[in-house]
Design a protein around this motif. Sequence first.
Motif, short mmCIF file in Angstrom:
data_model
loop_
_atom_site.label_atom_id
_atom_site.label_comp_id
_atom_site.label_asym_id
_atom_site.label_seq_id
_atom_site.Cartn_x
_atom_site.Cartn_y
_atom_site.Cartn_z
N MET A 98 28.65 24.04 72.11
CA MET A 98 29.72 23.50 72.94
C MET A 98 29.73 24.10 74.34
O MET A 98 30.39 23.57 75.23
N LEU B 21 35.54 11.49 71.64
CA LEU B 21 35.27 12.92 71.69
C LEU B 21 35.29 13.54 70.31
O LEU B 21 34.46 14.39 69.98
N SER B 22 36.23 13.12 69.48
CA SER B 22 36.31 13.63 68.12
C SER B 22 35.06 13.25 67.33
O SER B 22 34.50 14.07 66.60
N VAL C 147 28.18 26.17 66.46
CA VAL C 147 29.03 25.15 67.10
C VAL C 147 29.52 25.66 68.44
O VAL C 147 29.48 24.93 69.44
N GLU C 148 29.97 26.91 68.49
CA GLU C 148 30.43 27.48 69.76
C GLU C 148 29.30 27.49 70.78
O GLU C 148 29.51 27.17 71.95
N MET D 25 28.19 16.57 66.24
CA MET D 25 27.55 17.82 66.63
C MET D 25 27.70 18.87 65.53
O MET D 25 26.76 19.61 65.23
N VAL D 26 28.88 18.94 64.89
CA VAL D 26 29.08 19.88 63.79
C VAL D 26 28.10 19.57 62.67
O VAL D 26 27.47 20.47 62.09
N GLU E 58 32.08 12.57 68.53
CA GLU E 58 30.96 13.34 69.05
C GLU E 58 31.00 14.77 68.54
O GLU E 58 29.97 15.35 68.20
N PHE E 59 32.21 15.35 68.48
CA PHE E 59 32.34 16.72 67.99
C PHE E 59 31.86 16.81 66.55
O PHE E 59 31.07 17.68 66.20
N TRP E 60 32.34 15.89 65.68
CA TRP E 60 31.96 15.97 64.27
C TRP E 60 30.47 15.67 64.07
O TRP E 60 29.84 16.21 63.17
#
Length: 195
Positions: A178, A112-113, A174-175, A119-120, A115-117
């Motif tokens: 998400m 998840l981390s 980003v928001e 996406m960022v 994938e988050f980075w």
Amino acid sequence: MHTSAQFEQIVQEHQQQVFRTLARLVNRRENLEDLAQEVFLRLYRALPTFRGEAMLSTYLYRITVNVAQDEWKRRRRVDDPLLPMSTGEEDGGPTLENRLAHRDPGAEQQLLSGEFWSMVQQQMMTLTPMERTVLTLFHQEEQTYEQIALTLNLPINTVRTHLHRARTRLKQRVEQAMKPEAAKPAVTINERVRV
């Protein structure tokens, strides 16, 4: 005048900085070596005129940013789509498959981390080149406002303004990214054109 041994020493001392900064600015790995080579070629050509008014690393950041900007312009000309950042395999980091193979409780969190980075980073590439550059130099390269101002030949207050705008836009994007698909508003044609 620098000798070839002195220049080789400069390359050794600064190559990681150049590769790291280019990777963050252009978000692509396949021609990173060519871009880094271009940075050092430009440095080699410019060294005879380097007066030492700024630190060599600041001078090198300026050249690196110029090469990245040339790459962005080249991409726009050929309408080349941006590719996502690597999963880490090229860096010697864990691949997506390796992260999934672990059965410990942290494996899902790592995925998840990652994938988050990723996406960022994708959202960062939607910012203007100046916003992306200032964010990269400040947050990832840990340069001060003064160093960034010297690198980009801008007043410090202009650097602060670009940084503030970049942070605000990146946070909003980003928001938005998400939010679950059902909660996202329909995108109009005008909004697509602006992005």
